[in-house]
Design an enzyme around this catalytic site. Structure first.
Site, short mmCIF file in Angstrom:
data_model
loop_
_atom_site.label_atom_id
_atom_site.label_comp_id
_atom_site.label_asym_id
_atom_site.label_seq_id
_atom_site.Cartn_x
_atom_site.Cartn_y
_atom_site.Cartn_z
N HIS A 88 0.11 -1.03 -0.18
CA HIS A 88 -0.05 0.07 0.12
C HIS A 88 0.37 1.04 0.03
O HIS A 88 1.54 0.78 0.70
CB HIS A 88 -1.09 0.12 1.18
CG HIS A 88 -2.22 0.89 1.25
ND1 HIS A 88 -1.61 2.25 1.29
CD2 HIS A 88 -3.25 0.46 0.65
CE1 HIS A 88 -3.04 2.37 1.20
NE2 HIS A 88 -4.15 1.62 0.46
N ASP A 129 -7.70 -5.50 -0.22
CA ASP A 129 -8.08 -5.80 -1.12
C ASP A 129 -7.69 -7.94 -0.94
O ASP A 129 -8.99 -8.75 -1.90
CB ASP A 129 -7.96 -5.93 -2.79
CG ASP A 129 -8.83 -4.32 -3.10
OD1 ASP A 129 -9.96 -4.35 -3.03
OD2 ASP A 129 -7.44 -3.23 -3.78
#
Ligand code: CMC
Length: 441
Positions: free
Chosen positions: A316, A373
């Site tokens: 991320h 996700d």
């Protein structure tokens, strides 16, 4: 009324920059959680230089009072409230109102908004025919983006929003109709008849009803499914200046209306490095499940730059410790997946991949952890959502965040059109050569 998004001067004082023997002073500002930024608003005027930051990893594009993230500590708060506090009680709609209006809604505000969601749930019958123009194989994300844009054709009176009452009309329509459009996109891809929204159902059950009911055979939403989808939507509701939200702000900065700006947000979300990662994760797990590759080999491949393969659902831009949304979704997936779909081999594969990656120096050194996700797809699959609708569900969840940011920007006094600069690296001054003099190409 939105809380103001004004920063304060930092107690540390200004930054100084030395360039070609000249010294310049640049203000340093501080946000309410102590984040600091060098305000370079006058840099070009003072120095003739711009900054270069491809991917914007060091660039704050705005001040915002909506969502706070501390990526090192794994903190995510909506309007100051940690997302962990949203596990049990609030509905997605409460969170949506919190993001858009800056405070938790009163019972009356909540009911009024919910009634409007029911009132606006149908789309114009004319719009229904537009679905027929798409091939059966059209990706639901493409349909969603096109149809959100099309909404602006049906609501020209909402192109310019003057006050919160008008915002309410636009937001309630968008949040309600995106659900109907999403369900119809799915029905279209299956060649199934469209099912009208049921005014007796709340937000999540109504979405699932429109997706899964058949004529004379009503889909009944189990409580556990409603809760899981509600949580997924809440956890996706905002994430400050991510790619799709920045897109919405960028488009909105030109004065484009809310429908058009959110349609652009859907397009940005579609990509596999952003919202499309939930589909890519599932495809990766299925590939491993089919025996095409082992988890060990997949991780190995993801470490090789030339392979262009990434461990999907890992890493991320902001979280360098853990993604709090991933932790929450993993916990719920561990509880619900066995309950809803028995022993899902994809969950075992996900656990295995996580174990391998988290003990591998490549991932440890680069602070790559599972992101939102990684487990959301497994959970969506367990509650019966088909893979081609995963990113659509993400978009439904992210919509309140897009609306909140669009409005915040719209209300910012002295806001300017977003227009980055560049460093030109092309040919220097050249002459035009007439075609007959150019020789053979
Ligand atoms: N697998 C393998 N290597 C990775 C991964 C990954 N998933 N993510 C980052 N890296 C490596 C990258 O190759 C780079 O290595 P090096 O320093 O040797 O060049 C280093 O880690 C830093 O990565 P980056 O690309 O500079 O990081 P970024 O902040 O630009 O990208 C990201 C963030 C999320 C796009 C990226 O981690 C990624 O592609 N992850 C996989 C896709 C994914 O799961 N996306 C969902 C993001 S969360 C939800 C959302 O935003 O919608």
């Amino acid at each position: 009324m939105n809380e103001s998004a004004n920063s304060n001067p930092s107690p540390l004082g200004p930054a100084s920059l030395t360039l070609a023997g000249h010294s310049y002073s640049l203000p340093v500002i501080e946000g309410s959680e102590g984040e600091r930024a060098i305000d370079i608003g006058s840099l070009r005027a003072q120095t003739g230089h711009i900054t270069l930051d491809p991917g914007y990893g060091n660039t704050g594009s705005c001040e915002s009072a909506i969502t706070f993230i501390d990526g090192d500590a794994g903190i995510l708060r909506y309007r100051g409230i940690p997302i962990e506090q949203f596990v049990d009680s609030p509905t997605f709609i409460e969170v949506a109102l919190l993001l858009i209006y800056g405070h938790l809604p009163s019972q009356e505000e909540y009911e009024r908004f919910s009634e409007d969601l029911t009132r606006f749930a149908n789309i114009d019958e004319g719009m229904k025919h537009q679905f027929e123009g798409f091939p059966r194989s059209a990706p639901p994300m493409a349909i969603l983006s096109a149809m959100l844009n099309a909404l602006s054709c049906y609501h020209p009176e909402l192109h310019e929003l003057e006050d919160e009452a008008e915002l309410h009309h636009a937001a309630a329509r968008l949040i309600s109709k995106i659900r109907t459009i999403a369900a119809y996109a799915f029905r279209h891809s299956r060649g199934l008849p469209y099912i009208y929204p049921d005014p007796g159902l709340r937000y999540v059950p109504n979405l699932l009803h429109m997706m899964f009911s058949l004529p004379y055979q009503q889909y009944v939403c189990p409580n556990v499914v409603r809760k899981a989808l509600n949580l997924i939507l809440m956890l996706h509701a905002d994430h400050e200046q991510n790619c799709s939200t920045s897109t919405v702000r960028m488009v909105g900065s030109s004065g484009a209306n809310l429908f058009a700006s959110c349609a652009a947000g859907v397009s940005a979300l579609w990509g596999p490095l952003h919202g499309g990662a939930n589909v890519a994760v599932l495809e990766m797990l299925e590939q491993i499940h089919r025996g095409n590759i082992t988890p060990e080999d997949y991780v190995k491949l993801a470490k090789e730059k030339e392979s262009k393969v990434r461990l999907m659902g890992f890493g991320h831009r902001v979280y360098k410790n853990f993604d709090p949304r991933a932790l929450m979704l993993q916990k719920v997936a561990e509880e619900l997946v066995p309950m809803l779909s028995g022993n899902d081999p994809l969950l075992d594969i996900a656990r295995r991949l996580e174990d391998i990656a988290r003990s591998d120096p490549y991932f440890i050194e680069r602070n790559l952890y599972p992101n939102v996700d990684f487990y959301s797809g497994i959970l969506l699959r367990a509650i019966g959502i088909p893979t081609n609708m995963f990113t659509v569900i993400f978009a439904i969840g992210r919509l309140p965040g897009w609306i909140a940011h669009w409005w915040e920007q719209n209300q910012t006094v002295g806001g300017r059109i977003a227009r980055p600069r560049q460093i030109y690296t092309g040919p220097t001054l050249s002459d035009y050569i007439p075609i007959e003099e150019r020789g053979q190409g």
